[in-house]
Design a protein around this motif. Structure first.
Motif: not given
Length: 463
Positions: A343-348, A370-389
């Motif tokens: 819920n932030t844009t604070t860089k970890l 980061l996995a040593e200290l934090y839990d992943l909230v969820g997998e992002p929607e665009k975690s994989s895909g095709s490069y665009i222009d």
């Protein structure tokens, strides 16, 4: 002529064998103009003589002496023969060098043909006025004018209640003088209902067929090809609109409006607007006469970018290579991976930037550290895909873990695992600080060194 006298008078005529003149011309095809030579002069007539019945031979100008722009068109039937009659004339004709040139487009691997690249081929010495820029025709509606053999023809044939509309941008902002625009047009339509028209405006808005502002062509029925001229002022940008208004009533003729040519100061611009597209083999084949041409890629296929220098200059001579190879590089895109606190844009962790060819697959993953200290909230929607222009942003969100961990403190004899004091266990939440102390063994032992992790942060893995 004389007077008779006693006796016999002798009269004697003397003769020599007749010499028949032979003239050899070297002309440019279709003319009586002498063909140019490499030295800069022209090929003069070659004159000789021979006697009746004698054989003669002639020959064309040798290639090494002939201008690079010309080559022999054909050998005359009487190039070799027999002297006869009063005169023998042999004429060699020469034509401008023509070569079939193949433009070969490849993908960036240099071997795979690339279909769909668009080019213009323009004569560099065409006489185009300096400062006049004319762009390729643009479609301006559902129906428009299609290029067909260096003509533009409306494509709303028999579509009642429709208008075909296209325009050409004419930029005179750098022109040094005013220009004349001459459009040769014809129409075959229902008279009084279907109209072909051309209008000059200063914007891309489609003009109406019945608007008189800037209109210099409006024809209906069966009208043969004819020139229509208007004047344009230097220093401005204009749009030359073509339209064919098709009424909803009946059809007549071919039901088309045709633009045969567009001349600016008598220079035919349509041939300079013609575009060529590479086929499935990545090829464009065109026969070009001896001139210098600018071959310019104006549009790369989807997923590819134009070369840094999209124009290739080619001079057609006898030695011009049959194939010109041009390579297109694929467009590249980027993926920026963020690792933020929930819920932030604070860089970890620092952003990661991936680069790849448009259309290629990419994959991202969460930050393992980061996995040593934090839990992943969820997998992002665009975690994989095709490069665009362009850039794709992928954001992984993390939250502080509720997991617990422990730190075990050992006290060993140097270079062994022999205990000299009992182990100690410190428990706490992952991410909390911990502190350890050495055992009180000064009477018997001395400490070799303080461990690097004597103090630190509780991690998931036991220390």
């Amino acid at each position: 002529v004389g007077t008779y006298s006693d006796g016999t008078t002798e009269v004697t005529y003397y003769y020599v064998e007749k010499e028949i003149p032979l003239t050899v011309h070297h002309y440019i095809e279709g003319t009586t103009t002498q063909v140019p030579l490499k030295t800069g002069g022209t090929a003069g007539d070659q004159i000789s003589k021979g006697k009746e019945g004698e054989n003669y031979t002639t020959s064309p100008i040798a290639d090494e002496n002939l201008s690079d722009e010309y080559e022999l068109s054909s050998t005359p039937g009487n190039a070799n023969g027999t002297y006869t009659g009063n005169e023998v004339i042999v004429t060699y004709y020469y034509k401008k060098v023509e070569r079939k040139v193949t433009l070969q487009k490849y993908q960036n691997d240099g071997t795979t043909p690339l279909q769909g690249a668009k080019f213009t081929i323009k004569d560099k010495n065409s006489g185009l006025q300096e400062g006049v820029s004319i762009e390729n025709i643009q479609n301006n509606g559902t129906y428009y004018f299609e290029e067909k053999g260096e003509k533009y023809i409306s494509n709303n044939k028999k579509v009642g209640g429709s208008v075909a509309s296209s325009y050409i941008k004419i930029d005179l902002t750098k022109a040094t003088e005013n220009i004349s625009v001459t459009v040769n047009a014809e129409v075959s339509s229902e008279s009084g209902y279907d109209f072909g028209y051309a209008t000059i405006t200063e914007n891309t808005t489609v003009p109406s067929y019945d608007s008189s502002a800037g209109q210099f062509i409006k024809i209906s029925g069966i009208v043969s090809a004819k020139d229509y001229t208007t004047e344009l002022e230097k220093g401005k940008i204009y749009y030359l609109h073509f339209g064919y208004r098709k009424d909803s009533s009946s059809d007549s003729g071919t039901d088309t409006f045709t633009i045969n040519s567009i001349k600016i100061n008598n220079i035919d611009y349509l041939k300079f607007l013609k575009t060529y597209t590479t086929d499935a083999q990545g090829k464009i084949e065109e026969t070009l006469k001896s001139e210098t041409y600018e071959i310019t890629e104006i549009e790369a296929p989807e997923g590819y970018k134009l070369p840094e220098n999209p124009t290739t200059e080619v001079t057609i001579t006898k030695e011009t290579p049959a194939t010109i190879n041009i390579i297109n590089e694929k467009k590249t895109g980027t993926v920026t991976v963020h690792h933020y606190l929930e819920n932030t844009t604070t860089k970890l962790a620092e952003d990661e930037i991936k680069t790849g060819n448009v259309g290629d697959m990419y994959a991202t993953k969460s930050n393992e550290t980061l996995a040593e200290l934090y839990d992943l909230v969820g997998e992002p929607e665009k975690s994989s895909g095709s490069y665009i222009d362009g850039n794709i942003e992928v954001t992984y969100y993390y939250k502080a873990t509720e997991a617990v961990s422990s730190v075990i403190v050992h006290h060993y004899l140097e270079d062994t695992t022999t205990k000299i004091a009992e182990d100690e266990t410190i428990e706490g939440k992952v991410g909390e600080q911990y502190t350890t102390n050495q055992a009180q063994l000064e009477a018997q032992y001395e400490l070799v060194e303080v461990p690097e992790n004597a103090n630190g942060i509780m991690l998931r893995k036991q220390t």
